[in-house]
Write a protein that holds these residues in place. Structure first.
Motif, short mmCIF file in Angstrom:
data_model
loop_
_atom_site.label_atom_id
_atom_site.label_comp_id
_atom_site.label_asym_id
_atom_site.label_seq_id
_atom_site.Cartn_x
_atom_site.Cartn_y
_atom_site.Cartn_z
N LEU A 122 51.15 27.15 68.65
CA LEU A 122 50.41 28.10 67.82
C LEU A 122 51.32 29.24 67.39
O LEU A 122 51.35 29.62 66.21
CB LEU A 122 49.22 28.64 68.62
N LEU A 123 52.08 29.77 68.32
CA LEU A 123 52.97 30.89 68.02
C LEU A 123 54.10 30.46 67.09
O LEU A 123 54.48 31.18 66.16
CB LEU A 123 53.54 31.46 69.31
N ALA A 131 63.94 27.63 62.83
CA ALA A 131 65.11 27.85 63.69
C ALA A 131 64.73 28.55 65.00
O ALA A 131 65.57 28.68 65.88
CB ALA A 131 66.15 28.69 62.95
N LEU A 132 63.49 28.97 65.13
CA LEU A 132 63.06 29.71 66.31
C LEU A 132 62.39 28.77 67.31
O LEU A 132 61.54 27.96 66.95
CB LEU A 132 62.07 30.81 65.92
N THR A 133 62.77 28.87 68.58
CA THR A 133 62.15 28.12 69.66
C THR A 133 61.34 29.08 70.53
O THR A 133 61.86 30.10 70.98
CB THR A 133 63.20 27.41 70.53
N ALA A 146 58.81 24.94 72.36
CA ALA A 146 58.11 24.45 71.18
C ALA A 146 58.77 25.03 69.93
O ALA A 146 59.24 26.17 69.93
CB ALA A 146 56.64 24.83 71.22
N ALA A 147 58.80 24.23 68.88
CA ALA A 147 59.32 24.67 67.59
C ALA A 147 58.60 23.87 66.50
O ALA A 147 58.03 22.81 66.76
CB ALA A 147 60.83 24.45 67.50
N ILE A 148 58.61 24.39 65.31
CA ILE A 148 57.99 23.68 64.19
C ILE A 148 58.68 22.33 64.00
O ILE A 148 59.91 22.25 63.96
CB ILE A 148 58.08 24.51 62.90
N LEU A 152 56.17 19.58 72.03
CA LEU A 152 56.34 20.43 73.20
C LEU A 152 57.15 19.68 74.25
O LEU A 152 56.87 18.52 74.56
CB LEU A 152 54.98 20.81 73.76
N ARG A 153 58.17 20.33 74.81
CA ARG A 153 59.03 19.66 75.78
C ARG A 153 59.45 20.66 76.86
O ARG A 153 59.26 21.87 76.71
CB ARG A 153 60.26 19.06 75.10
N ARG A 154 60.04 20.13 77.93
CA ARG A 154 60.53 20.95 79.03
C ARG A 154 62.05 20.84 79.05
O ARG A 154 62.60 19.74 79.04
CB ARG A 154 59.92 20.50 80.35
#
Length: 227
Positions: A122-123, A131-133, A146-148, A152-154
């Motif tokens: 969401l964020l 480019a933002l994680t 998470a990124a566009i 979602l990963r660890r």
């Protein structure tokens, strides 16, 4: 998207079933009013959403109390909702599971659709910066990421990318990376910025998000004998 037998507004007590991940606009069109519940951060947030209107309440009490404080502030009751929308993580596991437990109890009283979203996705979609994680502590020197355009990963600390942000109000146990940007986690601002993003998932049993199902070791009980 063209209409289909499984995509239409609910009539005569029937629910809309989506064959894809719907957006907030689609959920509002099909199921309003929506009761939004988020206990992923230290600030409990509850929203009552309908087309053209949104009312929000917040509490810093623990989730089991804060959720009902928010409902009192909104002067609404869960049974009036057409569908539930909740954050299943990452974030406070206790908060997320408290919400999930309440949802399961409310669904016993009257069945309704439930949709989940990930806090970090969401964020990420609200910032609209590929480019933002966005990260949250996953413990054991690892982070939810998470990124566009990415699931979602660890990720271990040593493998984190350069540009990082974290939602405000998310607890950390590991040392936070240097140059970490802190972003306000306010659903009243984030949801309108992502109203067309397909980030919601229909779920049958509300629960906290897990990257993988837990595995349990087996053991054979033995009687302790003195040497």
């Amino acid at each position: 998207m063209p209409d289909s037998p499984r995509l239409h507004r609910a009539k005569a007590g029937r629910f809309v079933t989506f064959q894809f991940m719907p957006s907030l606009n689609q959920l509002l069109a099909a199921h309003a009013p929506l009761l939004v519940l988020d206990a992923a951060s230290t600030r409990i947030q509850v929203g009552w959403l309908a087309p053209g209107s949104a009312h929000w309440a917040a509490s810093f009490a623990e989730a089991g109390i804060g959720l009902f404080e928010c409902l009192d502030q909104l002067q609404t009751r869960p049974e009036a909702a057409g569908a539930f929308v909740f954050c299943d993580g990452p974030g406070s596991i206790l908060g997320v599971r408290t919400v999930a437990m309440m949802l399961r109890a409310w669904l016993v009283l009257r069945s309704r659709p439930v949709f989940a979203y990930h806090s970090l996705l969401l964020l990420a979609h609200a910032r609209r910066d590929p480019a933002l994680t966005v990260i949250a502590d996953a413990r054991r020197d690892s982070w939810h990421c998470a990124a566009i355009g990415a699931p979602l990963r660890r990720v271990p600390t040593a493998e984190l990318p350069v540009r990082l942000a974290m939602p405000e109000g998310f607890r950390t146990w590991s040392t936070a990376p240097a140059d970490l940007e802190r972003i306000p986690y306010s659903l009243a601002e984030l949801l309108p910025a992502t109203h067309d993003a397909d980030i919601f998932r229909a779920i049958d049993e509300p629960d906290a998000f897990l990257h993988e199902e837990p595995s349990y070791a087996t053991w054979s009980p033995q009687i302790h004998r003195a040497p």
